[in-house]
Design a protein around this motif. Structure first.
Motif, PDB file in Angstrom:
ATOM      1  N   PRO A 297     -58.032 -21.646 -13.318  1.00  0.00           N
ATOM      2  CA  PRO A 297     -56.786 -22.132 -12.991  1.00  0.00           C
ATOM      3  C   PRO A 297     -55.867 -21.241 -12.120  1.00  0.00           C
ATOM      4  CG  PRO A 297     -57.349 -22.290 -15.292  1.00  0.00           C
ATOM      5  CD  PRO A 297     -58.458 -21.579 -14.539  1.00  0.00           C
ATOM      6  N   ALA A 298     -56.280 -20.039 -12.099  1.00  0.00           N
ATOM      7  CA  ALA A 298     -55.268 -18.955 -11.279  1.00  0.00           C
ATOM      8  C   ALA A 298     -55.539 -19.302 -10.018  1.00  0.00           C
ATOM      9  CB  ALA A 298     -55.827 -17.594 -11.632  1.00  0.00           C
ATOM     10  N   LEU A 299     -56.675 -20.049  -9.436  1.00  0.00           N
ATOM     11  CA  LEU A 299     -56.915 -20.418  -7.911  1.00  0.00           C
ATOM     12  C   LEU A 299     -56.414 -21.891  -7.724  1.00  0.00           C
ATOM     13  CD1 LEU A 299     -60.446 -18.765  -7.458  1.00  0.00           C
ATOM     14  CD2 LEU A 299     -57.751 -17.692  -7.283  1.00  0.00           C
ATOM     15  N   SER A 300     -55.896 -22.467  -8.613  1.00  0.00           N
ATOM     16  CA  SER A 300     -55.580 -24.124  -8.530  1.00  0.00           C
ATOM     17  C   SER A 300     -54.717 -24.189  -7.148  1.00  0.00           C
ATOM     18  CB  SER A 300     -54.637 -24.337  -9.873  1.00  0.00           C
ATOM     19  OG  SER A 300     -54.430 -25.568  -9.640  1.00  0.00           O
ATOM     20  N   GLY A 301     -54.969 -25.162  -6.464  1.00  0.00           N
ATOM     21  CA  GLY A 301     -54.310 -25.669  -5.252  1.00  0.00           C
ATOM     22  C   GLY A 301     -54.663 -24.786  -4.092  1.00  0.00           C
ATOM     23  N   LEU A 302     -55.680 -23.960  -4.192  1.00  0.00           N
ATOM     24  CA  LEU A 302     -56.318 -22.972  -3.136  1.00  0.00           C
ATOM     25  C   LEU A 302     -57.364 -23.879  -2.403  1.00  0.00           C
ATOM     26  CD1 LEU A 302     -56.058 -19.450  -4.565  1.00  0.00           C
ATOM     27  CD2 LEU A 302     -54.341 -20.605  -2.972  1.00  0.00           C
ATOM     28  N   PRO A 303     -57.631 -23.494  -1.222  1.00  0.00           N
ATOM     29  CA  PRO A 303     -59.019 -24.170  -0.498  1.00  0.00           C
ATOM     30  C   PRO A 303     -60.030 -24.396  -1.399  1.00  0.00           C
ATOM     31  CG  PRO A 303     -57.604 -22.950   1.011  1.00  0.00           C
ATOM     32  CD  PRO A 303     -57.105 -22.447  -0.341  1.00  0.00           C
ATOM     33  N   VAL A 304     -60.353 -22.949  -2.356  1.00  0.00           N
ATOM     34  CA  VAL A 304     -61.405 -23.071  -3.100  1.00  0.00           C
ATOM     35  C   VAL A 304     -60.738 -22.697  -4.588  1.00  0.00           C
ATOM     36  CG1 VAL A 304     -63.503 -21.916  -3.695  1.00  0.00           C
ATOM     37  CG2 VAL A 304     -63.168 -22.352  -1.223  1.00  0.00           C
ATOM     38  N   SER A 305     -60.984 -23.346  -5.530  1.00  0.00           N
ATOM     39  CA  SER A 305     -60.344 -23.104  -6.607  1.00  0.00           C
ATOM     40  C   SER A 305     -61.286 -23.048  -8.005  1.00  0.00           C
ATOM     41  CB  SER A 305     -59.574 -24.418  -7.137  1.00  0.00           C
ATOM     42  OG  SER A 305     -60.323 -25.560  -7.151  1.00  0.00           O
ATOM     43  N   PHE A 306     -62.677 -22.524  -7.478  1.00  0.00           N
ATOM     44  CA  PHE A 306     -63.461 -22.105  -8.672  1.00  0.00           C
ATOM     45  C   PHE A 306     -63.883 -20.868  -8.271  1.00  0.00           C
ATOM     46  CE2 PHE A 306     -66.084 -24.512  -5.430  1.00  0.00           C
ATOM     47  CZ  PHE A 306     -66.940 -23.623  -5.236  1.00  0.00           C
ATOM     48  N   SER A 307     -64.554 -20.066  -9.444  1.00  0.00           N
ATOM     49  CA  SER A 307     -64.915 -18.634  -9.328  1.00  0.00           C
ATOM     50  C   SER A 307     -65.904 -18.228 -10.395  1.00  0.00           C
ATOM     51  CB  SER A 307     -63.667 -17.575  -9.396  1.00  0.00           C
ATOM     52  OG  SER A 307     -63.279 -17.540 -10.675  1.00  0.00           O
ATOM     53  N   CYS A 308     -66.526 -17.173 -10.299  1.00  0.00           N
ATOM     54  CA  CYS A 308     -67.097 -16.504 -11.597  1.00  0.00           C
ATOM     55  C   CYS A 308     -66.470 -15.493 -12.142  1.00  0.00           C
ATOM     56  CB  CYS A 308     -68.587 -15.934 -11.104  1.00  0.00           C
ATOM     57  SG  CYS A 308     -69.680 -17.250 -10.446  1.00  0.00           S
ATOM     58  N   ARG A 309     -65.876 -15.875 -13.552  1.00  0.00           N
ATOM     59  CA  ARG A 309     -64.953 -15.062 -14.103  1.00  0.00           C
ATOM     60  C   ARG A 309     -65.564 -14.286 -15.269  1.00  0.00           C
ATOM     61  NH1 ARG A 309     -59.598 -13.355 -12.443  1.00  0.00           N
ATOM     62  NH2 ARG A 309     -58.492 -15.119 -11.629  1.00  0.00           N
ATOM     63  N   VAL A 310     -65.130 -12.967 -15.648  1.00  0.00           N
ATOM     64  CA  VAL A 310     -65.663 -12.341 -16.764  1.00  0.00           C
ATOM     65  C   VAL A 310     -64.733 -12.935 -18.041  1.00  0.00           C
ATOM     66  CG1 VAL A 310     -65.713 -10.138 -18.243  1.00  0.00           C
ATOM     67  CG2 VAL A 310     -66.479 -10.167 -15.695  1.00  0.00           C
ATOM     68  N   ARG A 311     -65.368 -13.783 -18.903  1.00  0.00           N
ATOM     69  CA  ARG A 311     -64.916 -14.473 -20.129  1.00  0.00           C
ATOM     70  C   ARG A 311     -64.823 -13.734 -21.334  1.00  0.00           C
ATOM     71  NH1 ARG A 311     -63.219 -18.934 -17.246  1.00  0.00           N
ATOM     72  NH2 ARG A 311     -64.641 -19.407 -15.529  1.00  0.00           N
ATOM     73  N   GLY A 312     -63.855 -13.690 -22.014  1.00  0.00           N
ATOM     74  CA  GLY A 312     -63.872 -13.242 -23.465  1.00  0.00           C
ATOM     75  C   GLY A 312     -63.735 -11.662 -23.450  1.00  0.00           C
ATOM     76  N   PHE A 313     -63.180 -11.122 -22.436  1.00  0.00           N
ATOM     77  CA  PHE A 313     -63.248  -9.595 -22.428  1.00  0.00           C
ATOM     78  C   PHE A 313     -61.844  -9.049 -23.038  1.00  0.00           C
ATOM     79  CE2 PHE A 313     -61.658  -5.605 -20.397  1.00  0.00           C
ATOM     80  CZ  PHE A 313     -62.840  -4.714 -20.468  1.00  0.00           C
ATOM     81  N   ASP A 314     -62.151  -8.560 -23.992  1.00  0.00           N
ATOM     82  CA  ASP A 314     -60.913  -7.806 -24.684  1.00  0.00           C
ATOM     83  C   ASP A 314     -60.918  -6.274 -24.380  1.00  0.00           C
ATOM     84  OD1 ASP A 314     -59.129  -7.011 -26.547  1.00  0.00           O
ATOM     85  OD2 ASP A 314     -59.632  -8.520 -28.051  1.00  0.00           O
ATOM     86  N   THR A 315     -60.003  -5.754 -23.833  1.00  0.00           N
ATOM     87  CA  THR A 315     -59.802  -4.357 -23.777  1.00  0.00           C
ATOM     88  C   THR A 315     -59.770  -3.459 -24.786  1.00  0.00           C
ATOM     89  OG1 THR A 315     -58.554  -4.878 -21.583  1.00  0.00           O
ATOM     90  CG2 THR A 315     -58.650  -2.563 -22.239  1.00  0.00           C
ATOM     91  N   ARG A 316     -59.064  -3.971 -25.730  1.00  0.00           N
ATOM     92  CA  ARG A 316     -59.015  -3.250 -26.950  1.00  0.00           C
ATOM     93  C   ARG A 316     -60.315  -3.223 -27.764  1.00  0.00           C
ATOM     94  NH1 ARG A 316     -53.779  -1.976 -28.046  1.00  0.00           N
ATOM     95  NH2 ARG A 316     -52.063  -3.268 -26.825  1.00  0.00           N
ATOM     96  N   GLN A 317     -61.097  -4.119 -27.692  1.00  0.00           N
ATOM     97  CA  GLN A 317     -62.273  -4.343 -28.145  1.00  0.00           C
ATOM     98  C   GLN A 317     -63.447  -3.418 -27.472  1.00  0.00           C
ATOM     99  OE1 GLN A 317     -63.906  -8.206 -28.887  1.00  0.00           O
ATOM    100  NE2 GLN A 317     -65.737  -7.704 -29.332  1.00  0.00           N
ATOM    101  N   HIS A 318     -63.426  -3.425 -26.195  1.00  0.00           N
ATOM    102  CA  HIS A 318     -64.513  -2.987 -25.499  1.00  0.00           C
ATOM    103  C   HIS A 318     -64.221  -1.654 -24.814  1.00  0.00           C
ATOM    104  CE1 HIS A 318     -65.466  -7.694 -25.108  1.00  0.00           C
ATOM    105  NE2 HIS A 318     -66.511  -7.019 -25.684  1.00  0.00           N
ATOM    106  N   VAL A 319     -62.968  -1.218 -24.805  1.00  0.00           N
ATOM    107  CA  VAL A 319     -62.696   0.171 -24.386  1.00  0.00           C
ATOM    108  C   VAL A 319     -62.159   0.811 -25.427  1.00  0.00           C
ATOM    109  CG1 VAL A 319     -61.400   1.522 -22.392  1.00  0.00           C
ATOM    110  CG2 VAL A 319     -62.085  -0.935 -22.055  1.00  0.00           C
TER     111      VAL A 319
END
Length: 432
Positions: free
Chosen positions: A61-83
């Protein structure tokens, strides 16, 4: 760094009198691994998904409307949980990833920062862009609202060296704290430099790796304007397809990889677990073009030759290669040509994790170093995702596809290339 001329003469780690000459790079133990990737937060989750060979790209969604609108995101990352002790408002996402990966790696190595001599602990982290998410967000505030809206934390979050600096603070590491910037080879360069520092007694423990979060509208647009990104919008998960005949570009990704590295004797003295050993490395430059690799692959070949020399090995000793394999037409063809020239008609197995993970930019070399160490540890080669058809214009490779392949691996190489003509190759052997 190790530099060689066309006749193989060189200076640096492989030839340094203090170290001893070719083949004496010696024993550097990988005692800890930490990963934050689109395949999962944590080493086990990432390794499992990579071995499954399933792509992670999806509409973004952050790339919606751009020439390429898909990516490989890190999903479910919670800074408070993992750091531990996280302050999300203080750190850019690229630093948050580095902190999470480093804490996992240090715990995996069974080390306690509260107990070690921090003056003998080095931190070397690579990144291609630093805290570019912070820069983008604050620049928008400047344009839309004015200077009063810009955060005073902008520079501490954005500057590329800050991931290493914040990591040193979190881990009480008071030895050398360095940032490497060799584009997409940055993480691998950091690991190579860490090996050098351990061999020259600059430190006793090195926390080394790479981190990047370049999945931003500006970066995605810039790469798309260069023609570097896949346009396979109908099936994003199948878009990253290293070495496949129908590849059309890479998929932009984010992540971090961190290794804990020690001399083998030190690791043995404290009975630490060892995943694999760093046996050697090679670094070189194409000196050819700002963004295109040398079509003949001479720079990459030079780096592989150096890594083998330092590891006291020949091409015949190599059982496996973790390829840079970006899924771009030119890079894959160039890398295949270099591999074919070195290894000939009986090549080692090859895999390319970017089919699953996309291209994590400056983190890629470190993430793939970790995956190569795990490949050596488990004697199991993950498959190259989304490969369907051999490129008739490319040199043939012994590519692992479909499912993981179990094999005996005595020596493996991990290749990394970057804009600017940077090449970095790491050589790994089993723990014992």
């Amino acid at each position: 760094m190790n530099v060689s001329d066309g006749n193989g003469a060189g200076a640096g780690l492989g030839r340094d009198r203090a170290v001893g000459g070719p083949g004496t790079f010696g024993a550097i133990a990988i005692t800890g691994i930490g990963l934050v990737t689109p395949a999962g937060t944590g080493t086990e989750e990432t390794w499992t998904r990579v071995c499954e060979g399933r792509g992670t790209a999806a509409e973004d969604p952050a790339l919606s409307g751009l020439p390429v609108s898909f990516s490989c995101r890190v999903r479910g990352f919670d800074t408070r949980q993992h750091v531990p002790g996280a302050r999300p408002w203080w750190h850019d996402r690229f630093t948050q990833f580095a902190l999470a990966a480093a804490h996992e790696a240090v715990a995996d190595a069974q080390l306690d920062p509260a107990a070690w001599d921090g003056t003998r602990v080095a931190v070397i982290l690579g990144s291609a862009a630093g805290g570019i998410e912070t820069y983008d967000a604050q620049y928008r505030k400047l344009l839309e609202t004015g200077p009063r809206a810009v955060s005073p934390l902008t520079l501490p979050a954005y500057l590329p060296n800050m991931a290493a600096g914040q990591l040193a603070i979190a881990l009480r590491a008071r030895g050398p704290v360095l940032h490497t910037a060799t584009a997409c080879a940055s993480g691998a360069t950091a690991v190579a430099l860490a090996g050098l520092m351990l061999r020259t007694d600059t430190c006793d423990i090195a926390i080394a790796g790479g981190t990047d979060t370049m999945v931003t509208p500006m970066c995605a647009t810039a790469f798309a304007k260069m023609g570097a990104l896949s346009r396979r919008h109908g099936s994003p998960a199948a878009a990253s397809r290293p070495f496949d005949a129908a590849r059309d570009g890479f998929v932009l990704a984010e992540g971090a990889g961190v290794l804990v590295m020690e001399r083998v004797a030190d690791a043995a003295a404290r009975r630490a677990p060892v995943h694999a050993r760093l046996a050697g490395y090679g670094v070189s430059a194409d000196a050819y073009h700002p963004v295109a690799p040398d079509p003949a692959g001479h720079g990459l070949q030079l780096a592989m030759d150096q890594a083998l020399r330092i590891a006291d090995a020949t091409p015949a000793d190599v059982d496996h290669i973790n390829a840079h394999g970006t899924s771009t037409p030119l890079n894959d063809r160039t890398e295949a040509a270099a591999l074919h020239r070195i290894f000939g008609p009986d090549p080692p197995t090859v895999t390319a994790p970017k089919g699953v993970l996309g291209h994590t930019m400056g983190a890629a070399g470190a993430i793939e170093a970790a995956l190569t160490a795990l490949t050596v540890k488990h004697q199991l080669v993950p498959p190259t995702a989304n490969f369907h058809q051999t490129d008739p214009e490319s040199s043939p490779l012994n590519l692992v596809t479909g499912a993981p392949r179990r094999q005996q691996i005595h020596l493996a190489l991990s290749n990394s290339l970057g804009f600017g003509g940077h090449n970095a190759v790491l050589a790994f052997r089993p723990a014992a």
